[in-house]
Design a protein around this motif. Structure first.
Motif, PDB file in Angstrom:
ATOM      1  N   LYS A  10       0.780  -1.084  -0.038  1.00 43.77           N
ATOM      2  CA  LYS A  10      -0.011   0.000  -0.092  1.00 43.77           C
ATOM      3  C   LYS A  10       0.800   1.221   0.033  1.00 43.77           C
ATOM      4  O   LYS A  10       0.573   2.273  -0.683  1.00 43.77           O
ATOM      5  CB  LYS A  10      -0.802   0.158   1.332  1.00 43.77           C
ATOM      6  N   GLY A  11       1.949   1.236   0.777  1.00 42.46           N
ATOM      7  CA  GLY A  11       2.864   2.343   1.000  1.00 42.46           C
ATOM      8  C   GLY A  11       3.593   2.643  -0.496  1.00 42.46           C
ATOM      9  O   GLY A  11       3.523   3.756  -0.927  1.00 42.46           O
ATOM     10  N   ALA A  12       3.944   1.559  -1.126  1.00 41.05           N
ATOM     11  CA  ALA A  12       4.410   1.699  -2.600  1.00 41.05           C
ATOM     12  C   ALA A  12       3.769   2.334  -3.405  1.00 41.05           C
ATOM     13  O   ALA A  12       3.869   2.945  -4.367  1.00 41.05           O
ATOM     14  CB  ALA A  12       5.143   0.528  -2.761  1.00 41.05           C
ATOM     15  N   GLU A  13       2.537   1.666  -3.561  1.00 45.70           N
ATOM     16  CA  GLU A  13       1.342   2.196  -4.523  1.00 45.70           C
ATOM     17  C   GLU A  13       0.985   3.620  -4.346  1.00 45.70           C
ATOM     18  O   GLU A  13       0.858   4.364  -4.943  1.00 45.70           O
ATOM     19  CB  GLU A  13       0.258   1.286  -4.384  1.00 45.70           C
ATOM     20  N   LEU A  14       1.098   4.093  -2.973  1.00 45.47           N
ATOM     21  CA  LEU A  14       0.638   5.279  -2.621  1.00 45.47           C
ATOM     22  C   LEU A  14       1.640   6.452  -3.326  1.00 45.47           C
ATOM     23  O   LEU A  14       1.338   7.362  -3.665  1.00 45.47           O
ATOM     24  CB  LEU A  14       0.822   5.705  -1.107  1.00 45.47           C
ATOM     25  N   MET A  15       2.996   5.925  -3.511  1.00 47.00           N
ATOM     26  CA  MET A  15       4.059   6.692  -4.055  1.00 47.00           C
ATOM     27  C   MET A  15       3.863   6.856  -5.394  1.00 47.00           C
ATOM     28  O   MET A  15       4.607   7.615  -5.999  1.00 47.00           O
ATOM     29  CB  MET A  15       5.461   6.418  -3.396  1.00 47.00           C
ATOM     30  N   ALA A  16       3.055   6.074  -6.060  1.00 47.85           N
ATOM     31  CA  ALA A  16       3.057   6.008  -7.546  1.00 47.85           C
ATOM     32  C   ALA A  16       1.510   6.100  -8.098  1.00 47.85           C
ATOM     33  O   ALA A  16       1.127   5.514  -9.103  1.00 47.85           O
ATOM     34  CB  ALA A  16       3.628   4.587  -7.955  1.00 47.85           C
ATOM     35  N   LEU A  17       0.547   6.834  -7.554  1.00 46.60           N
ATOM     36  CA  LEU A  17      -0.640   7.244  -8.003  1.00 46.60           C
ATOM     37  C   LEU A  17      -0.939   7.696  -9.089  1.00 46.60           C
ATOM     38  O   LEU A  17      -0.052   8.931  -9.198  1.00 46.60           O
ATOM     39  CB  LEU A  17      -1.412   7.770  -6.759  1.00 46.60           C
ATOM     40  N   PRO A  18      -1.582   7.456  -9.950  1.00 46.09           N
ATOM     41  CA  PRO A  18      -1.735   8.223 -11.157  1.00 46.09           C
ATOM     42  C   PRO A  18      -2.467   9.593 -10.889  1.00 46.09           C
ATOM     43  O   PRO A  18      -3.132   9.521  -9.778  1.00 46.09           O
ATOM     44  CB  PRO A  18      -2.889   7.465 -12.163  1.00 46.09           C
ATOM     45  N   PRO A  19      -2.143  10.495 -11.800  1.00 47.20           N
ATOM     46  CA  PRO A  19      -3.094  11.901 -11.303  1.00 47.20           C
ATOM     47  C   PRO A  19      -4.402  11.878 -11.103  1.00 47.20           C
ATOM     48  O   PRO A  19      -5.133  10.870 -11.821  1.00 47.20           O
ATOM     49  CB  PRO A  19      -2.759  12.804 -12.612  1.00 47.20           C
ATOM     50  N   GLY A  20      -5.050  12.528 -10.305  1.00 45.44           N
ATOM     51  CA  GLY A  20      -6.549  12.328  -9.752  1.00 45.44           C
ATOM     52  C   GLY A  20      -6.863  12.473  -8.447  1.00 45.44           C
ATOM     53  O   GLY A  20      -5.795  13.224  -7.897  1.00 45.44           O
ATOM     54  N   PRO A  21      -8.041  12.537  -7.862  1.00 45.81           N
ATOM     55  CA  PRO A  21      -8.237  12.962  -6.637  1.00 45.81           C
ATOM     56  C   PRO A  21      -7.337  12.375  -5.542  1.00 45.81           C
ATOM     57  O   PRO A  21      -7.214  12.851  -4.486  1.00 45.81           O
ATOM     58  CB  PRO A  21      -9.777  12.557  -6.505  1.00 45.81           C
ATOM     59  N   ALA A  22      -7.209  11.042  -5.891  1.00 47.51           N
ATOM     60  CA  ALA A  22      -6.472  10.390  -4.777  1.00 47.51           C
ATOM     61  C   ALA A  22      -4.901  10.919  -4.448  1.00 47.51           C
ATOM     62  O   ALA A  22      -4.656  10.906  -3.520  1.00 47.51           O
ATOM     63  CB  ALA A  22      -6.140   8.892  -5.251  1.00 47.51           C
ATOM     64  N   ALA A  23      -4.317  11.018  -5.657  1.00 48.04           N
ATOM     65  CA  ALA A  23      -3.033  11.644  -5.654  1.00 48.04           C
ATOM     66  C   ALA A  23      -3.149  13.039  -5.010  1.00 48.04           C
ATOM     67  O   ALA A  23      -2.126  13.345  -4.344  1.00 48.04           O
ATOM     68  CB  ALA A  23      -2.364  11.809  -7.015  1.00 48.04           C
ATOM     69  N   ASP A  24      -4.185  13.778  -5.346  1.00 44.87           N
ATOM     70  CA  ASP A  24      -4.378  15.108  -4.620  1.00 44.87           C
ATOM     71  C   ASP A  24      -4.578  15.278  -3.225  1.00 44.87           C
ATOM     72  O   ASP A  24      -3.914  16.116  -2.449  1.00 44.87           O
ATOM     73  CB  ASP A  24      -5.338  15.989  -5.493  1.00 44.87           C
ATOM     74  N   ALA A  25      -5.117  14.310  -2.906  1.00 42.87           N
ATOM     75  CA  ALA A  25      -5.463  13.966  -1.320  1.00 42.87           C
ATOM     76  C   ALA A  25      -4.078  13.628  -0.398  1.00 42.87           C
ATOM     77  O   ALA A  25      -3.836  14.158   0.505  1.00 42.87           O
ATOM     78  CB  ALA A  25      -6.627  12.929  -1.004  1.00 42.87           C
ATOM     79  N   ARG A  26      -3.370  12.782  -1.412  1.00 44.18           N
ATOM     80  CA  ARG A  26      -2.211  12.220  -0.799  1.00 44.18           C
ATOM     81  C   ARG A  26      -1.078  13.591  -0.531  1.00 44.18           C
ATOM     82  O   ARG A  26      -0.746  13.678   0.552  1.00 44.18           O
ATOM     83  CB  ARG A  26      -1.562  11.232  -1.569  1.00 44.18           C
ATOM     84  N   ASP A  27      -1.080  14.181  -1.682  1.00 46.95           N
ATOM     85  CA  ASP A  27      -0.390  15.436  -1.553  1.00 46.95           C
ATOM     86  C   ASP A  27      -0.573  16.524  -0.357  1.00 46.95           C
ATOM     87  O   ASP A  27       0.250  17.110   0.210  1.00 46.95           O
ATOM     88  CB  ASP A  27      -0.099  16.175  -2.821  1.00 46.95           C
ATOM     89  N   GLU A  28      -1.953  16.658  -0.315  1.00 45.37           N
ATOM     90  CA  GLU A  28      -2.461  17.626   0.590  1.00 45.37           C
ATOM     91  C   GLU A  28      -2.015  17.225   1.951  1.00 45.37           C
ATOM     92  O   GLU A  28      -1.742  17.869   3.043  1.00 45.37           O
ATOM     93  CB  GLU A  28      -4.146  17.843   0.363  1.00 45.37           C
ATOM     94  N   ASN A  29      -2.331  15.918   2.347  1.00 45.94           N
ATOM     95  CA  ASN A  29      -1.941  15.269   3.510  1.00 45.94           C
ATOM     96  C   ASN A  29      -0.373  15.253   3.754  1.00 45.94           C
ATOM     97  O   ASN A  29      -0.223  15.498   4.950  1.00 45.94           O
ATOM     98  CB  ASN A  29      -2.341  13.514   3.337  1.00 45.94           C
ATOM     99  N   ILE A  30       0.355  15.149   2.746  1.00 46.56           N
ATOM    100  CA  ILE A  30       1.823  15.380   2.993  1.00 46.56           C
ATOM    101  C   ILE A  30       2.084  16.980   3.333  1.00 46.56           C
ATOM    102  O   ILE A  30       2.821  17.138   4.516  1.00 46.56           O
ATOM    103  CB  ILE A  30       2.647  15.210   1.601  1.00 46.56           C
ATOM    104  N   ARG A  31       1.604  17.737   2.636  1.00 45.62           N
ATOM    105  CA  ARG A  31       1.719  19.298   3.129  1.00 45.62           C
ATOM    106  C   ARG A  31       1.234  19.562   4.373  1.00 45.62           C
ATOM    107  O   ARG A  31       2.088  20.253   5.075  1.00 45.62           O
ATOM    108  CB  ARG A  31       0.715  20.286   2.208  1.00 45.62           C
ATOM    109  N   GLN A  32       0.407  18.676   5.035  1.00 49.73           N
ATOM    110  CA  GLN A  32      -0.270  19.136   6.337  1.00 49.73           C
ATOM    111  C   GLN A  32       0.966  18.377   7.431  1.00 49.73           C
ATOM    112  O   GLN A  32       0.977  19.133   8.584  1.00 49.73           O
ATOM    113  CB  GLN A  32      -1.489  18.369   6.742  1.00 49.73           C
ATOM    114  N   GLN A  33       1.716  17.513   6.979  1.00 53.29           N
ATOM    115  CA  GLN A  33       2.378  17.124   7.811  1.00 53.29           C
ATOM    116  C   GLN A  33       3.643  17.974   8.390  1.00 53.29           C
ATOM    117  O   GLN A  33       4.546  17.793   9.339  1.00 53.29           O
ATOM    118  CB  GLN A  33       3.077  15.731   7.332  1.00 53.29           C
ATOM    119  N   LEU A  34       3.756  18.956   7.495  1.00 51.39           N
ATOM    120  CA  LEU A  34       4.990  20.033   7.723  1.00 51.39           C
ATOM    121  C   LEU A  34       4.579  20.730   9.215  1.00 51.39           C
ATOM    122  O   LEU A  34       5.454  21.116   9.910  1.00 51.39           O
ATOM    123  CB  LEU A  34       4.911  20.929   6.715  1.00 51.39           C
TER     124      LEU A  34
END
Ligand code: FAD
Length: 456
Positions: A378-402
């Motif tokens: 799951k972790g490896a797949e998350l790093m390679a999501l195709p563009p779309g809502p799932a990838a956007d949500a992942r990026d937003e989550n990463i931004r918040q970790q800052l």
């Protein structure tokens, strides 16, 4: 506890096929527990390899096996992961490993070269008396028969070795696994190709644009996230090398990959298509003299037994639970298997205990390896999501970790990772022994105590 201080009252002969991470570890544990162990390994000590991740559940074990100073010399600590886009090269955010979380778990995230870990494990095993036959290949295994009750393995040099128990720890392309689980259905094609390689840091220092990467990645392991592709680097100060890993996921409709699920294949750097990656990634890939290329092909066999029907041949490490190559927990799962196996067999007093120990080994390890294996995928797949809502949500989550975690986020995050990283393999084995195993000899008088190997 992963250290064994007691000697089994009944000593057995174990033959370990494969002196990789799991094989050398289980050999060390068993010999320390008073058994006689021989390891047969097809390669030498310096088979080409790259970086291995050592998560906290494994660093805790290694700190007890190896002198801390010696380990520090060959490991790099990871404090966090900068995340970048593999399309634009731009930074998306930063995932820190919070010191408070690491302190609670009692381990650290480390990185080391596989060869260094092999060398340390080889020294541990041989110092306690394990015999290791290097450059020797096992060509077949035969279960015991009525006429000749001990299992045997045949070697490429014509030799035949017998033992009380054969442990198949011969990795993802195991020849022992089919003897134990039968022929398996693989998914029709590989779902993932992984390339791992190393770049000499001296070459990077010469490149003004890449040099800061070494300075920053001393304790950071950056990841670039793309559409079905991801790329990661980690710097190992002791060897002055940068380890690089490229994950390429295949679409179900893509033609079958021609690669093999094996760590034996070296490929030229030119075979990797780098078009579309940021220039910094392209340059890094081109600097590696060559790559090891391996594949991941999920099995469709579901849960299978790790012990053969005779109860004399047992699987361990990748041979038991083939997992995503280069995954975060591949080495830790193999070494945890070894700790549980060795701890159980340190209590051996009679042959009648053997089936219950083998059954307990599988019952303790299989659910954990499946859960951790799924989490790695799951972790490896998350790093390679195709563009779309799932990838956007992942990026937003990463931004918040800052932002600084509040207590609620820390608790939520801690609970998620504590189960994987907080696990203590030795304690799990000892708990089974205290609750079930020690009653074995009087099991007939103990209602509810199961002493047979599980057969689903
Ligand atoms: C040469 C090599 C390089 C690797 N490099 C990396 C890397 O860079 N990064 C990474 O994340 N993982 C790497 N791995 C995989 C990683 O070591 C394992 O996935 C993980 O540690 C689980 O350990 P294991 O003991 O189950 O398997 P492994 O560590 O793969 O050990 C299996 C061992 O069995 C031996 N073997 C196989 N067949 C036979 C046979 N017929 N007779 C005798 N011996 C046999 C192999 O040579 C190997 O040493 C590599 C594995 C190998 C074999």
């Amino acid at each position: 506890m992963p250290i064994i201080s007691r000697s089994a009252e009944l000593s057995l002969d174990f033959l370990v096929v494969g002196g990789g991470i799991g094989g050398l570890s289980v050999a060390y544990m068993l010999q320390k527990a008073g058994h006689r162990v021989r390891v047969v390994e097809k390669q030498g000590l310096h088979a080409p390899s790259a970086g291995l991740r050592i998560p906290p559940n494994l660093s805790k074990i290694l700190w007890q096996w190896v002198d801390r100073e010696e380990l520090d010399k060959v490991t790099t600590r990871c404090v966090g992961t900068p995340m970048h886009s593999l399309h634009t090269g731009k930074n998306v955010g930063y995932l820190p490993w919070k010191p408070a979380v690491m302190a609670e778990i009692g381990g650290e995230f480390l990185l080391m070269h596989r060869q260094d870990l092999i060398r340390l494990l080889f020294n541990l095993a041989t110092e306690v008396g394990v015999i290791v036959d290097l450059d020797t290949t096992v060509t077949s295994v035969r279960p015991g028969t009525a006429h000749d009750p001990r299992p045997t393995v045949t070697l490429d040099n014509g030799g035949v070795l017998a033992a009380d128990i054969v442990i198949g720890s011969d990795g993802c392309n195991s020849i022992i696994r089919p003897v134990v689980v039968g022929e398996e259905q693989h998914a029709s094609a590989s779902s993932l190709t992984v390339y791992t390689g190393t770049v000499n840091a001296h070459n990077i220092v010469q490149d003004a644009e890449l040099a800061p990467l070494i300075a920053h990645s001393c304790e950071d392991w950056p990841i670039w996230m793309g559409d079905r592709h991801s790329f990661s680097v980690a710097y190992q100060r002791s060897s002055q090398e940068l380890y690089i890993g490229l994950y390429v996921w295949h679409r179900p409709d893509e033609p079958s990959s021609t690669g093999e699920e094996s760590w034996d294949h070296s490929v030229a750097t030119e075979v990797i298509a780098t078009a579309g990656y940021p220039p910094i990634v392209q340059r890094l890939i081109k600097m590696a003299p060559h790559f090891i290329r391996t594949e991941f092909t999920p099995r469709n066999s579901g849960q299978c037994d790790w012990v053969d029907t005779t109860g004399q041949i047992v699987l361990l490490g990748d041979a038991a639970h083939p997992s995503i190559p280069g995954g975060q927990n591949i080495a830790s799962m193999a070494i945890e298997d070894a700790v549980v196996f060795g701890s159980l067999f340190s209590h051996l007093r009679t042959m009648e205990q053997v089936p219950s120990f083998l059954g307990a080994y599988q019952e303790l390890r299989q659910p954990r390896c499946e859960k951790v294996g799924r989490s790695d995928i799951k972790g490896a797949e998350l790093m390679a999501l195709p563009p779309g809502p799932a990838a956007d949500a992942r990026d937003e989550n990463i931004r918040q970790q800052l932002q600084e975690w509040d207590e609620g986020m820390l608790k939520e995050s801690f609970e998620e990772i504590a189960e994987i990283f907080g696990y203590d393999a030795g304690d799990a084995a000892e708990e089974w022994w205290i609750n079930w195993g020690r009653f074995h000899e009087t099991a007939g008088e103990q209602p509810g105590v199961v002493v047979s190997i599980r057969r689903d």
